[in-house]
Design a protein around this motif. Structure first.
Motif, PDB file in Angstrom:
ATOM      1  N   ASP A 157       0.812  -1.214   0.000  1.00  0.00           N
ATOM      2  CA  ASP A 157       0.000   0.000   0.000  1.00  0.00           C
ATOM      3  C   ASP A 157       0.851   1.273   0.000  1.00  0.00           C
ATOM      4  OD1 ASP A 157      -2.382  -1.475   0.118  1.00  0.00           O
ATOM      5  OD2 ASP A 157      -2.227  -1.648   2.307  1.00  0.00           O
ATOM      6  N   HIS A 158       2.170   1.101   0.037  1.00  0.00           N
ATOM      7  CA  HIS A 158       3.070   2.250   0.053  1.00  0.00           C
ATOM      8  C   HIS A 158       4.094   2.108  -1.074  1.00  0.00           C
ATOM      9  CE1 HIS A 158       1.791   3.931   3.994  1.00  0.00           C
ATOM     10  NE2 HIS A 158       1.406   2.675   4.175  1.00  0.00           N
ATOM     11  N   LYS A 193      -1.033   6.246   2.649  1.00  0.00           N
ATOM     12  CA  LYS A 193      -1.773   6.936   3.702  1.00  0.00           C
ATOM     13  C   LYS A 193      -0.817   7.228   4.853  1.00  0.00           C
ATOM     14  CE  LYS A 193      -6.220   4.851   2.520  1.00  0.00           C
ATOM     15  NZ  LYS A 193      -7.342   3.980   2.969  1.00  0.00           N
ATOM     16  N   GLN A 194      -0.707   8.499   5.224  1.00  0.00           N
ATOM     17  CA  GLN A 194       0.300   8.921   6.187  1.00  0.00           C
ATOM     18  C   GLN A 194      -0.231   8.895   7.617  1.00  0.00           C
ATOM     19  OE1 GLN A 194       3.474   9.453   5.582  1.00  0.00           O
ATOM     20  NE2 GLN A 194       3.170   9.082   3.387  1.00  0.00           N
ATOM     21  N   THR A 210       0.776  12.437  -7.041  1.00  0.00           N
ATOM     22  CA  THR A 210      -0.302  12.094  -7.955  1.00  0.00           C
ATOM     23  C   THR A 210      -1.633  12.065  -7.205  1.00  0.00           C
ATOM     24  OG1 THR A 210      -0.203   9.699  -7.599  1.00  0.00           O
ATOM     25  CG2 THR A 210       1.320  10.644  -9.231  1.00  0.00           C
ATOM     26  N   ASP A 211      -2.709  11.990  -7.943  1.00  0.00           N
ATOM     27  CA  ASP A 211      -4.041  12.005  -7.332  1.00  0.00           C
ATOM     28  C   ASP A 211      -4.275  10.820  -6.402  1.00  0.00           C
ATOM     29  OD1 ASP A 211      -4.646  14.334  -8.649  1.00  0.00           O
ATOM     30  OD2 ASP A 211      -5.702  13.346 -10.306  1.00  0.00           O
ATOM     31  N   ASN A 212      -3.599   9.717  -6.660  1.00  0.00           N
ATOM     32  CA  ASN A 212      -3.813   8.534  -5.810  1.00  0.00           C
ATOM     33  C   ASN A 212      -2.686   8.332  -4.797  1.00  0.00           C
ATOM     34  OD1 ASN A 212      -2.175   7.879  -8.070  1.00  0.00           O
ATOM     35  ND2 ASN A 212      -2.491   5.700  -7.684  1.00  0.00           N
ATOM     36  N   GLY A 213      -1.944   9.420  -4.515  1.00  0.00           N
ATOM     37  CA  GLY A 213      -1.010   9.408  -3.393  1.00  0.00           C
ATOM     38  C   GLY A 213       0.399   8.948  -3.665  1.00  0.00           C
ATOM     39  N   SER A 234       6.515  -1.950   3.272  1.00  0.00           N
ATOM     40  CA  SER A 234       5.530  -2.384   4.259  1.00  0.00           C
ATOM     41  C   SER A 234       6.313  -2.703   5.527  1.00  0.00           C
ATOM     42  CB  SER A 234       4.745  -3.608   3.760  1.00  0.00           C
ATOM     43  OG  SER A 234       5.589  -4.733   3.662  1.00  0.00           O
ATOM     44  N   PRO A 235       5.657  -2.840   6.668  1.00  0.00           N
ATOM     45  CA  PRO A 235       6.397  -3.079   7.909  1.00  0.00           C
ATOM     46  C   PRO A 235       7.396  -4.224   7.786  1.00  0.00           C
ATOM     47  CG  PRO A 235       4.106  -2.646   8.415  1.00  0.00           C
ATOM     48  CD  PRO A 235       4.201  -2.744   6.913  1.00  0.00           C
TER      49      PRO A 235
END
Length: 276
Positions: A157-158, A193-194, A210-213, A234-235
């Motif tokens: 997700d990152h 997501k921060q 960008t628009d999607n982060g 990711s973690p």
């Protein structure tokens, strides 16, 4: 006499780093013939394209800044001419539009066109039924990187993108980086997501957004050619995809493929992967 079997090609930006490689590749391709070498640089006007490239023999094609007369000539003599464009973001839109207007099929390697400009060219090409290829990157390796990034984005997700180019590149981010972010956006998810509210102490420190982060970071240094990293996190783990170029000749198989394919099209197509 014009060879009606070989593909006639005009190179716009012929004296530039990429343009020279394209001229050389066309001169050596058995199914193509160089019809024109266009460049606006005053120092190269009138020089033979072959002598400029140190090919060992002249090609009989002088460097000229007269693109429109060349388009007119090709339009009158041949029905399937191709214009390869490696010029500058400030001029590429008008050059490509003029080529389409004259029925010449553009293969565009110049980046920096806006989404609105690309859409306008797509509409114009559709109306004219003239094939046009806009290709941010001609490398098979980049396509493989983008496909791997798409696969990875299902599980991470990152992600952030770093693109590195020579310091004579006029636009940023690169067209390849933008295309990679656009492809990731098709996954339909928002990235990065921060957990905290970020503050930039220096404007632009976190790159473009960008628009999607997705963050895109651009580096410009002499000694670089073209490089891209897509970094997933990711973690507890980092997954990095990277592509490097060490010689501009690596782009030429993709350029020649595009030249051979574009005259078969009746509309604008974006991306090398669409014609493989």
């Amino acid at each position: 006499m014009i060879d009606q079997v070989k593909i006639p090609v005009i190179v716009n930006g012929a004296a530039g780093k990429m343009g020279r490689e394209v001229v050389k590749a066309i001169a050596q391709a058995p199914d193509m013939t160089l019809m024109g070498a266009i460049d606006t640089s005053l120092e190269h006007q009138g020089k033979d394209a072959g002598e400029l490239l140190d090919l060992g023999k002249p090609l009989g094609i002088p460097i000229t800044n007269q693109l429109e007369p060349m388009l007119t000539f090709i339009n009158q003599k041949i029905q399937r001419g191709v214009m390869v464009d490696f010029t500058h973001p400030s001029s590429v839109y008008n050059s490509v539009r003029n080529a389409i207007a004259y029925g010449i099929h553009p293969v565009v390697g110049t980046t920096g066109l806006s989404s609105e400009q690309i859409q306008n060219l797509a509409d114009f090409a559709d109306k004219a039924s003239v094939g046009c290829l806009i290709i941010p990157n001609f490398l098979i390796g980049i396509i493989l990187l983008q496909q791997a990034a798409m696969a990875a984005s299902q599980y991470f997700d990152h992600v952030e993108i770093i693109e590195l180019h020579h310091n004579q590149k006029a636009d940023a981010p690169s067209g390849t980086a933008i295309q990679t972010a656009q492809m990731l956006a098709t996954m339909g998810k928002n990235f990065n997501k921060q957990p905290v509210e970020e503050t930039e102490k220096l404007l632009g420190a976190r790159g473009s957004l960008t628009d999607n982060g997705i963050r895109i970071h651009s580096i410009r240094l002499p000694g670089l050619i073209a490089h891209q990293e897509v970094i997933f996190g990711s973690p507890g783990q980092i997954y990095t995809l990277r592509h490097d170029t060490s010689d501009r000749s690596c782009y030429m198989p993709g350029v020649l493929l595009a030249i051979r394919k574009v005259s078969q099209l009746k509309s604008l197509v974006y991306g090398l992967d669409k014609i493989l």
